[in-house]
Design an enzyme around this catalytic site. Sequence first.
Site, mmCIF file in Angstrom:
data_model
loop_
_atom_site.group_PDB
_atom_site.id
_atom_site.type_symbol
_atom_site.label_atom_id
_atom_site.label_comp_id
_atom_site.label_asym_id
_atom_site.label_seq_id
_atom_site.Cartn_x
_atom_site.Cartn_y
_atom_site.Cartn_z
ATOM 1 N N SER A 104 7.438 -72.162 -67.404
ATOM 2 C CA SER A 104 7.081 -71.661 -66.016
ATOM 3 C C SER A 104 6.286 -72.907 -65.425
ATOM 4 O O SER A 104 5.547 -73.376 -66.519
ATOM 5 C CB SER A 104 6.235 -70.380 -66.105
ATOM 6 O OG SER A 104 6.904 -69.335 -66.465
ATOM 7 N N CYS A 105 5.899 -73.178 -64.368
ATOM 8 C CA CYS A 105 5.452 -74.249 -63.570
ATOM 9 C C CYS A 105 4.597 -73.632 -62.513
ATOM 10 O O CYS A 105 5.392 -73.235 -61.488
ATOM 11 C CB CYS A 105 6.157 -75.473 -63.316
ATOM 12 S SG CYS A 105 5.389 -76.880 -62.763
ATOM 13 N N ILE A 106 3.325 -73.761 -62.274
ATOM 14 C CA ILE A 106 2.789 -72.954 -61.383
ATOM 15 C C ILE A 106 1.767 -74.185 -60.542
ATOM 16 O O ILE A 106 0.943 -74.811 -61.344
ATOM 17 C CB ILE A 106 2.048 -71.975 -61.833
ATOM 18 C CG1 ILE A 106 2.667 -70.952 -62.471
ATOM 19 C CG2 ILE A 106 1.190 -71.381 -60.829
ATOM 20 C CD1 ILE A 106 1.894 -69.879 -63.128
#
Length: 126
Positions: A104-106
């Site tokens: 995941s990349c936030i």
Amino acid sequence: MNKQIIKTERAPKAIGPYSQGIKMGNVIYTSGQLPMDAETGEIETEIKRATEKCLENVKAILEEAGSSLEKVVKTLVFLKDMNDFADMNEVYSVYFNENPPARSCIQVAKLPKDALVEIEVIALCD
């Protein structure tokens, strides 16, 4: 199952009330790693070098726990600016070039020490 605290001098010391990593059974959870030099405490301010520093810090924690980057099953990347996504990915892909983990990349409003990126992982060990 006992919780084992993972601690290494090859990664920055925790800057708060948390452990660098935790090992439960054959699973290792790292805390988010900033692009901080373990010896000097300096924060890397260029995104590619910052990503590399985060991953080197994660790698040191995993190795201390008897694991490696090859055994990472999940990563979570926090970016100060999603415009850095391509540059972060370029470096990330060097570390995870075959059979990459789930990720995941936030984008976040702010990271500790005003860092550009922070990376945490979940990995397996033997």
